[in-house]
Design a protein around this motif. Structure first.
Motif, PDB file in Angstrom:
ATOM      1  N   UNK A 114     -16.836  29.823  15.948  1.00  0.00           N
ATOM      2  CA  UNK A 114     -17.170  29.221  17.235  1.00  0.00           C
ATOM      3  C   UNK A 114     -16.916  27.716  17.222  1.00  0.00           C
ATOM      4  N   UNK A 115     -16.162  27.244  18.219  1.00  0.00           N
ATOM      5  CA  UNK A 115     -15.964  25.812  18.410  1.00  0.00           C
ATOM      6  C   UNK A 115     -17.219  25.274  19.085  1.00  0.00           C
ATOM      7  N   UNK A 120     -14.402  18.052  19.981  1.00  0.00           N
ATOM      8  CA  UNK A 120     -12.993  17.714  20.194  1.00  0.00           C
ATOM      9  C   UNK A 120     -12.243  17.590  18.874  1.00  0.00           C
ATOM     10  N   UNK A 121     -12.963  17.741  17.734  1.00  0.00           N
ATOM     11  CA  UNK A 121     -12.326  17.529  16.434  1.00  0.00           C
ATOM     12  C   UNK A 121     -12.745  18.588  15.418  1.00  0.00           C
ATOM     13  N   UNK A 122     -12.675  19.860  15.804  1.00  0.00           N
ATOM     14  CA  UNK A 122     -12.964  20.929  14.852  1.00  0.00           C
ATOM     15  C   UNK A 122     -11.753  21.102  13.925  1.00  0.00           C
ATOM     16  N   UNK A 261      -8.849  24.631  18.716  1.00  0.00           N
ATOM     17  CA  UNK A 261      -9.375  24.933  20.044  1.00  0.00           C
ATOM     18  C   UNK A 261      -9.606  26.440  20.132  1.00  0.00           C
ATOM     19  N   UNK A 262     -10.401  26.850  21.110  1.00  0.00           N
ATOM     20  CA  UNK A 262     -10.591  28.278  21.369  1.00  0.00           C
ATOM     21  C   UNK A 262      -9.240  28.939  21.594  1.00  0.00           C
ATOM     22  N   UNK A 263      -9.065  30.114  21.002  1.00  0.00           N
ATOM     23  CA  UNK A 263      -7.806  30.841  21.089  1.00  0.00           C
ATOM     24  C   UNK A 263      -6.921  30.666  19.878  1.00  0.00           C
ATOM     25  N   UNK A 277      -8.980  35.842   8.099  1.00  0.00           N
ATOM     26  CA  UNK A 277      -8.363  35.601   9.407  1.00  0.00           C
ATOM     27  C   UNK A 277      -9.467  35.444  10.444  1.00  0.00           C
ATOM     28  N   UNK A 278      -9.434  34.326  11.154  1.00  0.00           N
ATOM     29  CA  UNK A 278     -10.434  34.094  12.196  1.00  0.00           C
ATOM     30  C   UNK A 278      -9.784  33.663  13.498  1.00  0.00           C
ATOM     31  N   UNK A 279     -10.270  34.232  14.597  1.00  0.00           N
ATOM     32  CA  UNK A 279      -9.928  33.740  15.919  1.00  0.00           C
ATOM     33  C   UNK A 279     -11.041  32.839  16.396  1.00  0.00           C
ATOM     34  N   UNK A 280     -10.692  31.701  16.981  1.00  0.00           N
ATOM     35  CA  UNK A 280     -11.705  30.765  17.445  1.00  0.00           C
ATOM     36  C   UNK A 280     -12.042  31.013  18.909  1.00  0.00           C
ATOM     37  N   UNK A 281     -13.336  30.900  19.208  1.00  0.00           N
ATOM     38  CA  UNK A 281     -13.831  31.008  20.571  1.00  0.00           C
ATOM     39  C   UNK A 281     -14.803  29.866  20.829  1.00  0.00           C
TER      40      UNK A 281
END
Length: 283
Positions: A114-115, A120-122, A261-263, A277-281
């Motif tokens: 999760x972001x 703004x700087x993950x 960023x998310x996505x 493997x991770x997808x960010x949301x």
């Protein structure tokens, strides 16, 4: 051995991945994979003896959780690679830089990251995680310290750089956001890793290779890190040490820095320790 935990978050089953890549059910042999197990040589011997006869688990669609059921503390080492120090313009530290992550930042290796709100700087950081198997207190040498290591795993030390660097105080605000420490897929026992200073680390963002390093670049090797930390705190079985990241993070990139960023999709791996493997949301 490759030890792991599979199933729904909070209700994972202990498992073993055998030499042929077959997933086996450990629930009939041990209740969980945790510090108590890692400190118990007899229980580990039982697992090895039973491995060939363990029930097979169907891995299809099965979630992989963190490889440890109960983590005591997560000790992190900052600026521990020569190339990472260079890319961020920092002097190599004279002593290890120590900070903490809370155990509740840990998620499975393929779980969503999760972001944080307002971020703004993950940033990303592939790291070698060291899992303690014997109590380490005032260990006298780096060589002796390695005997306290139960095994190794892949860690993703996700970081929010504005929170970490620009918002005052210590680094903790930028390191302890929820989901900021994917761990696994496996805990690989120390006997299977011939040299923890000879492992390649890689990380991709949206398929683009960002980090391509080696633990040979560590300023403070694994044994020295464990020895050093044990001078300031007692390390117990089930504690984890994240040992730093090589060059290639967003913070060290030219402007505009490609923070997450998310996505976005992040993939990372360490030689012999598996892949995440991770997808960010958005949080």
């Amino acid at each position: 051995m490759k030890l792991l935990r599979v199933g729904t978050a909070g209700a994972e089953t202990p498992a073993l991945l055998d030499a042929e890549g077959v997933l086996k059910d450990l629930s009939g042999v041990v209740p969980d994979i945790d510090g108590a197990l890692l400190a118990d040589d007899e229980a580990l011997a039982r697992i090895r003896a039973a491995a060939a006869e363990l029930p097979v688990l169907d891995a299809t669609g099965l979630r992989i959780g963190p490889p440890l059921g109960r983590i005591g503390k997560i000790v992190c080492i900052g600026l521990n690679y020569h190339d990472h120090a260079r890319e961020t313009g920092a002097e190599p530290p004279a002593e290890p830089v120590v900070f903490f992550k809370a155990a509740d930042t840990v998620v499975g290796p393929n779980d969503t990251v999760l972001v944080p709100r307002g971020s703004v700087k993950t940033d990303w950081e592939v790291e070698l995680a060291v899992v303690i198997g014997r109590t380490a207190r005032y260990v006298e040498s780096a060589e002796a310290a390695l005997s306290h290591v139960a095994g190794y795993a892949v860690a993703h030390d996700v970081s929010e750089r504005e929170f970490q660097i620009e918002r005052g105080g210590t680094w903790d605000k930028g390191k302890n956001c929820e989901t900021f420490n994917p761990l696994g897929p496996w805990l690989v026992t120390a006997d299977e890793i011939a040299d923890p200073q000879d492992l390649s680390l890689k990380l991709w963002v949206n398929g683009e290779l960002k980090q391509d390093g080696t633990t040979a670049e560590q300023i403070f090797p694994v044994g020295e890190v464990v020895r050093y930390v044990s001078q300031f705190m007692t390390l117990y079985p089930g504690d984890v040490i994240n040992t730093g990241t090589p060059a290639g993070v967003a913070l060290g990139a030219p402007e505009p820095k490609p923070f997450l960023r998310a996505g976005d999709v992040v993939e990372l791996e360490i030689e012999g320790l598996g892949r995440q493997r991770q997808e960010l949301k958005d949080a």
